[in-house]
Design a protein around this motif. Structure first.
Motif, PDB file in Angstrom:
ATOM      1  N   SER A   1       0.826  -1.199   0.000  1.00  0.00           N
ATOM      2  CA  SER A   1       0.000   0.000   0.000  1.00  0.00           C
ATOM      3  C   SER A   1       0.867   1.258   0.000  1.00  0.00           C
ATOM      4  O   SER A   1       0.530   2.258  -0.635  1.00  0.00           O
ATOM      5  CB  SER A   1      -0.927   0.001   1.219  1.00  0.00           C
ATOM      6  N   GLY A   2       2.000   1.192   0.715  1.00  0.00           N
ATOM      7  CA  GLY A   2       2.903   2.332   0.745  1.00  0.00           C
ATOM      8  C   GLY A   2       3.589   2.557  -0.583  1.00  0.00           C
ATOM      9  O   GLY A   2       3.546   3.654  -1.147  1.00  0.00           O
ATOM     10  N   LEU A   3       4.215   1.533  -1.117  1.00  0.00           N
ATOM     11  CA  LEU A   3       4.962   1.671  -2.369  1.00  0.00           C
ATOM     12  C   LEU A   3       4.067   2.017  -3.551  1.00  0.00           C
ATOM     13  O   LEU A   3       4.479   2.731  -4.470  1.00  0.00           O
ATOM     14  CB  LEU A   3       5.734   0.384  -2.661  1.00  0.00           C
ATOM     15  N   THR A   4       2.846   1.518  -3.550  1.00  0.00           N
ATOM     16  CA  THR A   4       1.924   1.822  -4.644  1.00  0.00           C
ATOM     17  C   THR A   4       1.179   3.130  -4.416  1.00  0.00           C
ATOM     18  O   THR A   4       0.341   3.513  -5.237  1.00  0.00           O
ATOM     19  CB  THR A   4       0.890   0.700  -4.826  1.00  0.00           C
ATOM     20  N   THR A   5       1.497   3.807  -3.316  1.00  0.00           N
ATOM     21  CA  THR A   5       0.872   5.077  -2.914  1.00  0.00           C
ATOM     22  C   THR A   5      -0.641   4.958  -2.762  1.00  0.00           C
ATOM     23  O   THR A   5      -1.369   5.922  -3.004  1.00  0.00           O
ATOM     24  CB  THR A   5       1.210   6.219  -3.901  1.00  0.00           C
ATOM     25  N   THR A   6      -1.106   3.776  -2.367  1.00  0.00           N
ATOM     26  CA  THR A   6      -2.543   3.592  -2.155  1.00  0.00           C
ATOM     27  C   THR A   6      -2.985   4.263  -0.868  1.00  0.00           C
ATOM     28  O   THR A   6      -3.976   5.000  -0.833  1.00  0.00           O
ATOM     29  CB  THR A   6      -2.898   2.100  -2.130  1.00  0.00           C
ATOM     30  N   GLY A   7      -2.280   3.978   0.224  1.00  0.00           N
ATOM     31  CA  GLY A   7      -2.638   4.599   1.494  1.00  0.00           C
ATOM     32  C   GLY A   7      -3.659   3.843   2.296  1.00  0.00           C
ATOM     33  O   GLY A   7      -4.084   4.303   3.363  1.00  0.00           O
ATOM     34  N   ALA A   8      -4.093   2.672   1.822  1.00  0.00           N
ATOM     35  CA  ALA A   8      -4.968   1.825   2.627  1.00  0.00           C
ATOM     36  C   ALA A   8      -4.120   1.206   3.741  1.00  0.00           C
ATOM     37  O   ALA A   8      -3.095   0.602   3.456  1.00  0.00           O
ATOM     38  CB  ALA A   8      -5.586   0.731   1.761  1.00  0.00           C
ATOM     39  N   THR A   9      -4.528   1.356   4.975  1.00  0.00           N
ATOM     40  CA  THR A   9      -3.673   0.935   6.078  1.00  0.00           C
ATOM     41  C   THR A   9      -4.342  -0.094   6.979  1.00  0.00           C
ATOM     42  O   THR A   9      -5.563  -0.112   7.130  1.00  0.00           O
ATOM     43  CB  THR A   9      -3.240   2.140   6.929  1.00  0.00           C
ATOM     44  N   VAL A  10      -3.511  -0.963   7.541  1.00  0.00           N
ATOM     45  CA  VAL A  10      -3.972  -1.923   8.541  1.00  0.00           C
ATOM     46  C   VAL A  10      -3.417  -1.552   9.914  1.00  0.00           C
ATOM     47  O   VAL A  10      -3.625  -2.277  10.883  1.00  0.00           O
ATOM     48  CB  VAL A  10      -3.538  -3.367   8.186  1.00  0.00           C
ATOM     49  N   VAL A  11      -2.706  -0.446   9.992  1.00  0.00           N
ATOM     50  CA  VAL A  11      -2.068  -0.017  11.234  1.00  0.00           C
ATOM     51  C   VAL A  11      -3.013   0.889  12.016  1.00  0.00           C
ATOM     52  O   VAL A  11      -3.564   1.850  11.466  1.00  0.00           O
ATOM     53  CB  VAL A  11      -0.744   0.719  10.962  1.00  0.00           C
TER      54      VAL A  11
ATOM     55  N   THR B   1       0.817  11.652  -3.467  1.00  0.00           N
ATOM     56  CA  THR B   1      -0.629  11.387  -3.429  1.00  0.00           C
ATOM     57  C   THR B   1      -0.890  10.019  -2.806  1.00  0.00           C
ATOM     58  O   THR B   1      -1.654   9.213  -3.339  1.00  0.00           O
ATOM     59  CB  THR B   1      -1.288  11.498  -4.829  1.00  0.00           C
ATOM     60  N   GLY B   2      -0.219   9.780  -1.677  1.00  0.00           N
ATOM     61  CA  GLY B   2      -0.335   8.493  -0.998  1.00  0.00           C
ATOM     62  C   GLY B   2      -1.293   8.506   0.167  1.00  0.00           C
ATOM     63  O   GLY B   2      -2.147   7.640   0.305  1.00  0.00           O
ATOM     64  N   GLY B   3      -1.158   9.493   1.062  1.00  0.00           N
ATOM     65  CA  GLY B   3      -2.141   9.641   2.124  1.00  0.00           C
ATOM     66  C   GLY B   3      -1.797   9.049   3.466  1.00  0.00           C
ATOM     67  O   GLY B   3      -2.574   9.189   4.412  1.00  0.00           O
ATOM     68  N   TYR B   4      -0.652   8.366   3.605  1.00  0.00           N
ATOM     69  CA  TYR B   4      -0.265   7.902   4.931  1.00  0.00           C
ATOM     70  C   TYR B   4      -0.047   9.108   5.842  1.00  0.00           C
ATOM     71  O   TYR B   4       0.527  10.115   5.431  1.00  0.00           O
ATOM     72  CB  TYR B   4       1.029   7.089   4.859  1.00  0.00           C
ATOM     73  N   SER B   5      -0.490   8.976   7.085  1.00  0.00           N
ATOM     74  CA  SER B   5      -0.349  10.054   8.050  1.00  0.00           C
ATOM     75  C   SER B   5       0.366   9.555   9.291  1.00  0.00           C
ATOM     76  O   SER B   5       0.541   8.346   9.484  1.00  0.00           O
ATOM     77  CB  SER B   5      -1.731  10.611   8.424  1.00  0.00           C
ATOM     78  N   THR B   6       0.793  10.476  10.131  1.00  0.00           N
ATOM     79  CA  THR B   6       1.410  10.120  11.404  1.00  0.00           C
ATOM     80  C   THR B   6       0.386  10.155  12.537  1.00  0.00           C
ATOM     81  O   THR B   6       0.725   9.878  13.680  1.00  0.00           O
ATOM     82  CB  THR B   6       2.545  11.104  11.739  1.00  0.00           C
ATOM     83  N   ARG B   7      -0.840  10.498  12.211  1.00  0.00           N
ATOM     84  CA  ARG B   7      -1.898  10.618  13.225  1.00  0.00           C
ATOM     85  C   ARG B   7      -3.113   9.791  12.836  1.00  0.00           C
ATOM     86  O   ARG B   7      -3.424   9.634  11.654  1.00  0.00           O
ATOM     87  CB  ARG B   7      -2.317  12.086  13.383  1.00  0.00           C
TER      88      ARG B   7
END
Length: 485
Positions: free
Chosen positions: A109-119, A221-227
């Motif tokens: 999800s990170g490398l493909t810049t999807t941003g769907a997270t399981v965390v 344009t990935g969308g991972y956040s720290t919050r």
């Protein structure tokens, strides 16, 4: 072993070693923060990946590097698989309570810049782990292909084939003489935009760490956040306004930036796909703002602000969220579902279908209708003032058919696994379009993909890879003719 196979292994080895070197950044961050388990996992993963990557590269190194078109397909697909597996190692063994399925899902999800997270519980995660997620998205946004284009000519390996395979840029005009120069220029632009975004975030009140991490994931344009609250955690300072500006900037073709800095500053406004992109964005924001204000969901000021941000985030596939737009009702949910299939411009860091394909398809339909009503009329197909060759039309229509087919199959598989209709449909769309969050109570903007069964995560992980590789690149590898000598 043929020269072509040796070239593929050589490039994959170099890329694996390079990603391993990048692991030292989160390793040092976690070491400095006292997160020794996570830091150790990053250090050992970097050592193992670097050793294996360099060993493979040295073992197969030859003076002649012959990267054929078929080999370019293998490198394009193989790099994402190899790097995802390597990127998952510190996630799996760093004490983050992630299974192999979850670690690979997060890495892909990170490398493909999807941003769907399981965390979950991002607010309490080690800082190096959070920065690693941002680094993966920044690399995935444009770094891998640019690095390849810059390095391969120096090694005697052509890079332009891979650029065409992965970026699928509608305009093949070369603004610089060769792939290495294009890669260098795009790298500088990408870095400059990232730094400008980080400065903007910092000016709105983000600390340096959050500003850098969010700048990386915004430009990708990935969308991972720290919050856990995503950009919504920084609304008071106005960080969402900075995000909107740079999400739009990342959705434009980077080749246009090259033309602009070379003396044609108005080139961006003359590009037909840029015009189409802003038209779609404008109509979507206007419709969504009118809806949330007219229905009393929000006052005019917050309604426009929330509608604009979340619409831009979905269209560009960034996946940030400042509110649970799933609570806006069925019309809004349906509209966001449709927007998942949009995407930005070709040659940008966005994914999904992309605007120019819709434009070409509509022009082809218009031409066909004119031909049916006026059989003797000569109606050449032109895009941006240039004639469009028939093979381009066939390619676009073939992509659209393949995209819909993969979406349908994956949605049916997800439903068969046991997901409800909303989760199955939006999950298939969000992962294939590399958008990020889906719709509904489980994977919507206020949820995560963690509760899904492992089988569903594997289907969605494959979707992310297929979508990031423009669908046809992966499907070609499944044809028997591709593997024939």
């Amino acid at each position: 072993m043929s020269t072509s196979v040796r070239s593929v292994l050589f490039v994959l080895g170099i890329m694996a070693a390079s990603l391993s070197a990048a692991m030292l950044i989160p390793a040092l961050i976690d070491y400095n923060a006292g997160e020794m388990a996570s830091a150790s996992a990053f250090f050992w993963s970097a050592a193992a990946g670097g050793f294996i990557g360099l060993a493979i590269a040295l073992a197969v190194n030859t003076e002649k590097k012959d990267l054929t078109t078929r080999a370019a397909f293998l490198v394009t697909a193989g790099s994402w698989l190899v790097l995802a597996l390597l990127a998952a190692l510190p996630m799996r063994y760093g004490g983050h309570d992630l299974s192999w399925t979850d670690a690979l899902f997060e890495a892909i999800s990170g490398l493909t810049t999807t941003g769907a997270t399981v965390v979950t519980e991002l607010d309490t995660r080690p800082p190096g782990f959070l920065m690693w997620r941002a680094i993966l998205q920044w690399i995935g946004g444009i770094g891998i292909i640019v690095t390849a284009m810059a390095i391969w000519p120096l090694l005697g390996v052509g890079g332009m084939q891979l650029f065409k395979l992965e970026s699928s840029d509608a305009s093949s005009e070369k603004v610089l003489p060769n792939a290495a120069q294009i890669a260098s220029a795009i790298s500088l632009i990408y870095l400059a935009l990232t730094l400008a975004c980080a400065i903007g975030y910092n000016a709105t009140g983000m600390n340096g760490f959050d500003a850098i991490a969010h700048a990386m994931t915004t430009l990708a344009t990935g969308g991972y956040s720290t919050r856990d609250a995503s950009i919504g955690a920084f609304l008071e300072g106005g960080s969402d306004y900075v995000a909107m500006v740079f999400m739009l900037a990342a959705a434009l073709p980077f080749a246009v930036y090259l033309v602009m800095v070379r003396g044609r500053p108005l080139a961006v406004f003359r590009d037909p796909q840029v015009q189409g992109f802003f038209l779609v964005i404008g109509i979507a924001i206007l419709a969504m703002s009118t809806f949330v204000i007219a229905t009393g969901l929000h006052d005019p000021e917050s309604g426009i602000r929330l509608a604009a941000f979340n619409t831009i985030s979905i269209v560009t596939g960034t996946g940030y969220a400042t509110t649970d737009f799933g609570a806006w009702g069925a019309p809004a949910v349906a509209a966001f579902f449709v927007l998942m299939f949009s995407g930005g411009c070709a040659g940008s860091t966005t994914c999904s279908v992309k605007i120019f394909r819709y434009q070409i398809a509509l022009l082809a339909i218009r031409q066909h209708i004119i031909t049916l009503t006026h059989p003797r009329a000569i109606t050449p197909l032109r895009y941006g003032g240039r004639p469009v060759p028939p093979e381009t039309v066939y390619s676009v229509l073939g992509f659209l058919f393949a995209f819909v087919a993969v979406f349908t199959v994956s949605a049916v598989l997800l439903a068969a696994i046991g997901l409800d209709t909303t989760t199955a449909l939006s999950g298939a769309a969000a992962t294939l379009g590399n958008v990020g969050p889906g719709l509904g109570d489980i994977i919507g903007p206020s949820g995560t993909f963690q509760p899904l069964p492992d089988a569903a995560k594997w289907v969605m992980a494959m979707n992310m890879l297929i979508g990031r590789l423009e669908v046809l690149t992966v499907l070609i590898l499944l044809t028997p003719r591709f593997w024939q000598s």
